[in-house]
Design a protein around this motif. Structure first.
Motif, PDB file in Angstrom:
ATOM      1  N   SER A 142       0.833  -1.206   0.000  1.00  0.00           N
ATOM      2  CA  SER A 142       0.000   0.000   0.000  1.00  0.00           C
ATOM      3  C   SER A 142       0.870   1.260   0.000  1.00  0.00           C
ATOM      4  CB  SER A 142      -0.968  -0.001   1.185  1.00  0.00           C
ATOM      5  OG  SER A 142      -0.274   0.042   2.415  1.00  0.00           O
ATOM      6  N   VAL A 143       1.986   1.222   0.701  1.00  0.00           N
ATOM      7  CA  VAL A 143       2.924   2.352   0.680  1.00  0.00           C
ATOM      8  C   VAL A 143       3.488   2.513  -0.723  1.00  0.00           C
ATOM      9  CG1 VAL A 143       5.173   3.169   1.515  1.00  0.00           C
ATOM     10  CG2 VAL A 143       3.508   2.240   3.128  1.00  0.00           C
ATOM     11  N   ALA A 144       3.903   1.405  -1.321  1.00  0.00           N
ATOM     12  CA  ALA A 144       4.462   1.448  -2.675  1.00  0.00           C
ATOM     13  C   ALA A 144       3.447   2.021  -3.661  1.00  0.00           C
ATOM     14  CB  ALA A 144       4.905   0.059  -3.102  1.00  0.00           C
ATOM     15  N   SER A 145       2.227   1.601  -3.535  1.00  0.00           N
ATOM     16  CA  SER A 145       1.176   2.083  -4.431  1.00  0.00           C
ATOM     17  C   SER A 145       0.960   3.594  -4.267  1.00  0.00           C
ATOM     18  CB  SER A 145      -0.123   1.327  -4.158  1.00  0.00           C
ATOM     19  OG  SER A 145      -1.147   1.798  -4.978  1.00  0.00           O
ATOM     20  N   ALA A 146       0.992   4.045  -3.029  1.00  0.00           N
ATOM     21  CA  ALA A 146       0.744   5.465  -2.744  1.00  0.00           C
ATOM     22  C   ALA A 146       1.858   6.375  -3.260  1.00  0.00           C
ATOM     23  CB  ALA A 146       0.552   5.667  -1.242  1.00  0.00           C
ATOM     24  N   ILE A 147       3.085   5.848  -3.348  1.00  0.00           N
ATOM     25  CA  ILE A 147       4.203   6.698  -3.778  1.00  0.00           C
ATOM     26  C   ILE A 147       4.786   6.293  -5.140  1.00  0.00           C
ATOM     27  CG2 ILE A 147       4.777   7.384  -1.430  1.00  0.00           C
ATOM     28  CD1 ILE A 147       7.093   5.386  -1.477  1.00  0.00           C
ATOM     29  N   ARG A 148       4.142   5.374  -5.814  1.00  0.00           N
ATOM     30  CA  ARG A 148       4.608   4.934  -7.142  1.00  0.00           C
ATOM     31  C   ARG A 148       4.840   6.120  -8.074  1.00  0.00           C
ATOM     32  NH1 ARG A 148       4.243   0.366 -10.445  1.00  0.00           N
ATOM     33  NH2 ARG A 148       3.160  -0.751  -8.799  1.00  0.00           N
ATOM     34  N   HIS A 149       3.926   7.093  -8.049  1.00  0.00           N
ATOM     35  CA  HIS A 149       4.028   8.247  -8.947  1.00  0.00           C
ATOM     36  C   HIS A 149       5.260   9.107  -8.665  1.00  0.00           C
ATOM     37  CE1 HIS A 149       2.177  10.062  -5.393  1.00  0.00           C
ATOM     38  NE2 HIS A 149       2.491  11.253  -5.882  1.00  0.00           N
ATOM     39  N   ILE A 150       5.839   8.955  -7.485  1.00  0.00           N
ATOM     40  CA  ILE A 150       7.066   9.663  -7.123  1.00  0.00           C
ATOM     41  C   ILE A 150       8.284   8.773  -7.384  1.00  0.00           C
ATOM     42  CG2 ILE A 150       8.382  10.669  -5.195  1.00  0.00           C
ATOM     43  CD1 ILE A 150       5.621  11.329  -3.918  1.00  0.00           C
ATOM     44  N   VAL A 151       8.189   7.522  -6.953  1.00  0.00           N
ATOM     45  CA  VAL A 151       9.331   6.602  -7.000  1.00  0.00           C
ATOM     46  C   VAL A 151       9.801   6.320  -8.426  1.00  0.00           C
ATOM     47  CG1 VAL A 151      10.048   4.216  -6.516  1.00  0.00           C
ATOM     48  CG2 VAL A 151       8.811   5.523  -4.787  1.00  0.00           C
ATOM     49  N   GLU A 152       8.877   6.013  -9.325  1.00  0.00           N
ATOM     50  CA  GLU A 152       9.298   5.616 -10.672  1.00  0.00           C
ATOM     51  C   GLU A 152      10.061   6.735 -11.396  1.00  0.00           C
ATOM     52  OE1 GLU A 152       6.428   1.937 -11.837  1.00  0.00           O
ATOM     53  OE2 GLU A 152       5.586   3.947 -12.116  1.00  0.00           O
ATOM     54  N   PRO A 153       9.541   7.954 -11.473  1.00  0.00           N
ATOM     55  CA  PRO A 153      10.338   9.001 -12.135  1.00  0.00           C
ATOM     56  C   PRO A 153      11.590   9.384 -11.340  1.00  0.00           C
ATOM     57  CG  PRO A 153       8.248   9.914 -11.346  1.00  0.00           C
ATOM     58  CD  PRO A 153       8.199   8.434 -11.135  1.00  0.00           C
ATOM     59  N   ALA A 154      11.520   9.336 -10.011  1.00  0.00           N
ATOM     60  CA  ALA A 154      12.690   9.685  -9.192  1.00  0.00           C
ATOM     61  C   ALA A 154      13.830   8.700  -9.435  1.00  0.00           C
ATOM     62  CB  ALA A 154      12.318   9.721  -7.712  1.00  0.00           C
ATOM     63  N   ASN A 155      13.512   7.411  -9.553  1.00  0.00           N
ATOM     64  CA  ASN A 155      14.550   6.420  -9.821  1.00  0.00           C
ATOM     65  C   ASN A 155      15.203   6.683 -11.179  1.00  0.00           C
ATOM     66  OD1 ASN A 155      14.134   5.176  -7.369  1.00  0.00           O
ATOM     67  ND2 ASN A 155      12.984   3.460  -8.197  1.00  0.00           N
ATOM     68  N   GLU A 156      14.413   7.008 -12.177  1.00  0.00           N
ATOM     69  CA  GLU A 156      14.961   7.315 -13.511  1.00  0.00           C
ATOM     70  C   GLU A 156      15.857   8.550 -13.446  1.00  0.00           C
ATOM     71  OE1 GLU A 156      14.881   5.521 -16.233  1.00  0.00           O
ATOM     72  OE2 GLU A 156      13.492   4.016 -15.452  1.00  0.00           O
ATOM     73  N   GLN A 157      15.430   9.580 -12.718  1.00  0.00           N
ATOM     74  CA  GLN A 157      16.230  10.792 -12.575  1.00  0.00           C
ATOM     75  C   GLN A 157      17.536  10.496 -11.842  1.00  0.00           C
ATOM     76  OE1 GLN A 157      13.662  13.723 -10.743  1.00  0.00           O
ATOM     77  NE2 GLN A 157      12.131  13.482 -12.358  1.00  0.00           N
ATOM     78  N   ASN A 158      17.455   9.646 -10.826  1.00  0.00           N
ATOM     79  CA  ASN A 158      18.648   9.258 -10.076  1.00  0.00           C
ATOM     80  C   ASN A 158      19.659   8.582 -11.002  1.00  0.00           C
ATOM     81  OD1 ASN A 158      20.252   8.830  -7.800  1.00  0.00           O
ATOM     82  ND2 ASN A 158      18.618   7.920  -6.636  1.00  0.00           N
ATOM     83  N   ILE A 159      19.197   7.686 -11.842  1.00  0.00           N
ATOM     84  CA  ILE A 159      20.090   6.998 -12.778  1.00  0.00           C
ATOM     85  C   ILE A 159      20.633   7.980 -13.820  1.00  0.00           C
ATOM     86  CG2 ILE A 159      20.255   5.160 -14.504  1.00  0.00           C
ATOM     87  CD1 ILE A 159      18.070   3.672 -12.834  1.00  0.00           C
ATOM     88  N   ASN A 160      19.812   8.925 -14.256  1.00  0.00           N
ATOM     89  CA  ASN A 160      20.297   9.967 -15.177  1.00  0.00           C
ATOM     90  C   ASN A 160      21.459  10.734 -14.546  1.00  0.00           C
ATOM     91  OD1 ASN A 160      18.276   9.312 -17.002  1.00  0.00           O
ATOM     92  ND2 ASN A 160      16.979  11.052 -16.448  1.00  0.00           N
ATOM     93  N   ARG A 161      21.298  11.089 -13.287  1.00  0.00           N
ATOM     94  CA  ARG A 161      22.330  11.856 -12.588  1.00  0.00           C
ATOM     95  C   ARG A 161      23.614  11.027 -12.411  1.00  0.00           C
ATOM     96  NH1 ARG A 161      19.801  14.957  -7.522  1.00  0.00           N
ATOM     97  NH2 ARG A 161      21.870  15.876  -7.564  1.00  0.00           N
ATOM     98  N   LEU A 162      23.449   9.742 -12.117  1.00  0.00           N
ATOM     99  CA  LEU A 162      24.605   8.840 -12.041  1.00  0.00           C
ATOM    100  C   LEU A 162      25.317   8.777 -13.393  1.00  0.00           C
ATOM    101  CD1 LEU A 162      26.449   6.631 -10.911  1.00  0.00           C
ATOM    102  CD2 LEU A 162      24.600   4.999 -11.345  1.00  0.00           C
ATOM    103  N   SER A 163      24.547   8.638 -14.457  1.00  0.00           N
ATOM    104  CA  SER A 163      25.129   8.574 -15.804  1.00  0.00           C
ATOM    105  C   SER A 163      25.947   9.822 -16.110  1.00  0.00           C
ATOM    106  CB  SER A 163      24.027   8.404 -16.854  1.00  0.00           C
ATOM    107  OG  SER A 163      23.350   7.188 -16.671  1.00  0.00           O
ATOM    108  N   GLN A 164      25.442  10.965 -15.707  1.00  0.00           N
ATOM    109  CA  GLN A 164      26.171  12.226 -15.921  1.00  0.00           C
ATOM    110  C   GLN A 164      27.450  12.259 -15.078  1.00  0.00           C
ATOM    111  OE1 GLN A 164      23.211  15.186 -15.011  1.00  0.00           O
ATOM    112  NE2 GLN A 164      22.089  14.813 -16.897  1.00  0.00           N
ATOM    113  N   GLU A 165      27.364  11.735 -13.860  1.00  0.00           N
ATOM    114  CA  GLU A 165      28.525  11.735 -12.958  1.00  0.00           C
ATOM    115  C   GLU A 165      29.677  10.907 -13.534  1.00  0.00           C
ATOM    116  OE1 GLU A 165      31.060  12.363  -9.792  1.00  0.00           O
ATOM    117  OE2 GLU A 165      29.183  13.410 -10.132  1.00  0.00           O
TER     118      GLU A 165
END
Length: 138
Positions: A113-136
């Motif tokens: 239920s927690v995962a479902s409630a924050i899915r809209h934040i987690v999925e794009p945030a994870n992609e952004q995190n990987i983008n930032r790692l790629s740039q690093e």
């Protein structure tokens, strides 16, 4: 239980990506979604070691984080257990690939239920995190 998975080819070696994780100054630069910064309080990069930090949002909101490193395999894998809400485990796997590295990001929430409630934040945030790692590591 709910798991969010993403993978990405990154044009850097597994050792270069691992180096960006084990160095707290570098990790602080790329960790988190776009616009966030980090203030590390403890960074014990070893199995059982603590990782305590504040993520600071673009609006100045402070998000306290406390994790423990549960598994570290140099140039292959880092697993953390996020101890404060929302509770999750995160495994970042690194596999050599012709293009550099296949990164596999697997985040598992025990409470669906927690995962479902924050899915809209987690999925794009994870992609952004990987983008930032790629740039690093570029």
């Amino acid at each position: 239980m709910t798991t969010f998975k993403t993978s990405r080819h990154i044009a850097a070696t597994p050792s270069a990506i691992f180096a960006a994780f084990r160095d707290p100054e570098r990790l602080a630069r790329w960790w988190g979604p776009d616009g966030f910064t980090n203030q590390f309080k403890a960074f014990e990069f070893q199995p059982g070691g603590k990782w305590v930090f504040d993520m600071v949002g673009p609006d100045g909101t402070i998000y306290p984080n406390e994790s423990v490193f549960t598994r570290i395999e140099p140039d292959r894998q880092v697993t953390i257990e996020h101890l404060c809400p929302p509770h999750f485990s995160l495994t970042i796997g690194l596999e050599p690939a012709p293009e550099g590295t296949l990164l596999q990001w697997t985040q598992t929430f025990i409470d669906a239920s927690v995962a479902s409630a924050i899915r809209h934040i987690v999925e794009p945030a994870n992609e952004q995190n990987i983008n930032r790692l790629s740039q690093e590591v570029a």
